[in-house]
Design a protein around this motif. Structure first.
Motif, mmCIF file in Angstrom:
data_model
loop_
_atom_site.group_PDB
_atom_site.id
_atom_site.type_symbol
_atom_site.label_atom_id
_atom_site.label_comp_id
_atom_site.label_asym_id
_atom_site.label_seq_id
_atom_site.Cartn_x
_atom_site.Cartn_y
_atom_site.Cartn_z
ATOM 1 N N GLY A 81 -28.873 -31.300 33.973
ATOM 2 C CA GLY A 81 -28.227 -30.361 34.893
ATOM 3 C C GLY A 81 -29.175 -29.431 35.632
ATOM 4 O O GLY A 81 -28.716 -28.527 36.342
ATOM 5 N N GLU A 82 -30.530 -29.646 35.502
ATOM 6 C CA GLU A 82 -31.421 -28.789 36.288
ATOM 7 C C GLU A 82 -31.156 -29.017 37.777
ATOM 8 O O GLU A 82 -30.730 -30.094 38.186
ATOM 9 C CB GLU A 82 -32.911 -28.999 35.959
ATOM 10 N N HIS A 83 -31.393 -28.029 38.558
ATOM 11 C CA HIS A 83 -31.162 -27.953 40.002
ATOM 12 C C HIS A 83 -29.673 -27.909 40.352
ATOM 13 O O HIS A 83 -29.244 -26.982 41.031
ATOM 14 C CB HIS A 83 -31.882 -29.083 40.760
ATOM 15 N N SER A 84 -28.870 -28.880 39.877
ATOM 16 C CA SER A 84 -27.440 -28.816 40.214
ATOM 17 C C SER A 84 -26.820 -27.542 39.626
ATOM 18 O O SER A 84 -25.845 -27.019 40.159
ATOM 19 C CB SER A 84 -26.722 -30.067 39.699
ATOM 20 N N LEU A 93 -25.832 -33.746 43.718
ATOM 21 C CA LEU A 93 -25.576 -32.564 42.874
ATOM 22 C C LEU A 93 -24.283 -32.755 42.077
ATOM 23 O O LEU A 93 -24.229 -32.451 40.869
ATOM 24 C CB LEU A 93 -25.488 -31.295 43.743
ATOM 25 N N ASP A 94 -23.256 -33.323 42.740
ATOM 26 C CA ASP A 94 -21.989 -33.578 42.034
ATOM 27 C C ASP A 94 -22.198 -34.597 40.920
ATOM 28 O O ASP A 94 -21.656 -34.469 39.822
ATOM 29 C CB ASP A 94 -20.921 -34.107 43.010
ATOM 30 N N ASP A 132 -32.811 -40.496 38.227
ATOM 31 C CA ASP A 132 -32.646 -41.091 39.567
ATOM 32 C C ASP A 132 -32.107 -40.065 40.558
ATOM 33 O O ASP A 132 -32.582 -39.966 41.696
ATOM 34 C CB ASP A 132 -31.676 -42.282 39.515
ATOM 35 N N ALA A 133 -31.096 -39.309 40.125
ATOM 36 C CA ALA A 133 -30.494 -38.318 41.039
ATOM 37 C C ALA A 133 -31.504 -37.219 41.387
ATOM 38 O O ALA A 133 -31.595 -36.778 42.540
ATOM 39 C CB ALA A 133 -29.237 -37.717 40.407
ATOM 40 N N LEU A 134 -32.301 -36.794 40.395
ATOM 41 C CA LEU A 134 -33.306 -35.747 40.662
ATOM 42 C C LEU A 134 -34.400 -36.273 41.584
ATOM 43 O O LEU A 134 -34.894 -35.554 42.451
ATOM 44 C CB LEU A 134 -33.895 -35.249 39.328
#
Ligand code: ATP
Ligand code: MEV
Length: 310
Positions: free
Chosen positions: A19-22, A211-212, A242-244
């Motif tokens: 959950g970092e950044h989001s 982010l979602d 992957d998302a980061l």
């Protein structure tokens, strides 16, 4: 008011599982207190000015330099609170938390400094005030941060965290090992936060979707961690990396250590903290696997590794 000759404050480090950044944008996150890494601050009264020192330097408070602006302003604010702005002192920092690696060195330091001043002036320190002072410092060091670092370095338990809404301790209902691998590259948190902010302004839909996704992965992780589903959590870690990466906060050294960990039997691996360097984490089922992953990371360029068991 009685004044001690000495005040001591200690605070541990933190690790963001997911959950970092989001988390800066209101999505939930999970973080762990890491007690093997910690900061101790000792304040002693002195006759000669106001000095801060660690194992690398001894500097006058007013000549600390820009990178220490967060702690300089925190110290000035605490001195003012105790009507002692001109009091001469020496503040010694002893920390085994590597700086600029996403392990919360600055939040731990801000917390330890706050505790040390309250100890020095023999004043009661409420949790609310502690979080206030440490976040005051963090917001100068990192730009507007979510507060997750400060909350976690002040917690004895893993935390379920939603910015401005929830700081909820919960017990991990499973056993496993986390290998922390240090790329040796200094990542700058404020720079990483800016990259995501700019990306959100420029490519709104796409960035918001990442982010979602990270928020969904955090929610899924909580369920897996509470129901003994270690393998499933490992897969979530891979997807979070992957998302980061898509958000632009990974680094070739992080990607390489993540890949090596996966190829050495990790159940999952991802960057942790703000990225752009710093550390990655890999999930292992047992101690033997964790040691093997740690050794392989060290052989392939990791500057340091730590093994955290839960
Ligand atoms: N041992 C120390 N001595 C002096 N300053 C320190 C020390 N540890 C942390 N700091 C302060 O914290 C800053 C380093 O924190 P930085 O933001 O680079 O990393 P971090 O807090 O580990 O990152 P993250 O927030 O991603 O976990 C330094 O610029 C300094 O102001
Ligand atoms: C990158 C970030 O999400 C975590 C830094 O440890 C910033 C924050 O939450 O303040």
């Amino acid at each position: 008011m009685t004044i001690n000759k000495m005040g001591v404050g200690i605070a541990h480090s933190k690790l963001i599982l997911i959950g970092e950044h989001s988390v800066v944008y209101g999505q939930p996150a999970i973080a762990l207190p890491v007690t093997i890494l910690k900061t101790t601050v000792t304040i002693t009264s002195s006759k000669y000015g106001q000095y801060v020192e660690n194992n690398e330097f001894r500097r006058r408070l007013d000549l600390m330099g820009d990178e220490f602006e967060g702690i300089r302003q925190l110290i000035m604010r605490l001195l003012a609170k105790f009507h002692s702005s001109k009091m001469p002192f020496s503040l010694e920092i002893d920390s085994n938390i590597p700086q600029g690696r996403g392990l919360g060195a600055s939040a731990s330091l801000a917390t330890a400094i706050t505790r040390a001043f309250f100890d020095f002036f023999e004043a009661e320190l409420s949790q609310k005030d502690l979080l206030f002072y440490a976040n005051f410092s963090e917001n100068i060091t990192h730009g507007k941060s979510s507060g997750i670092d400060v909350a976690t370095v002040n917690s004895e338990h893993p935390l379920w965290f939603v910015k401005d809404r929830t700081i909820e301790p919960f017990e991990l209902n499973l056993h496993g090992f986390i290998v922390i691998g240090d790329t040796g590259v200094h990542g700058f948190t404020s720079q990483a936060i800016n990259i995501v902010r700019e990306k959100l302004a420029e490519e709104k839909e796409n960035t918001q979707a990442h982010l979602d996704k990270l928020g969904e992965l955090a929610t899924a992780s909580k369920a897996f961690l509470m129901t003994d589903k270690l393998k499933e959590f490992g897969k979530v870690m891979d997807r979070a990396h992957d998302a980061l990466t898509a958000l632009g906060v990974s680094h070739p050294r992080l990607d390489s250590l993540v890949e090596i960990a996966r190829n050495t039997g990790a159940l999952g691996a991802k960057l942790t903290g703000s990225g752009l360097g710093g550390v990655m984490v890999a999930l292992a089922e047992n101690e033997k696997d964790a040691i093997r992953i740690s050794q392989r990371l060290l052989k392939n360029g990791a500057k340091n590794t730590w093994i955290y068991s839960f």
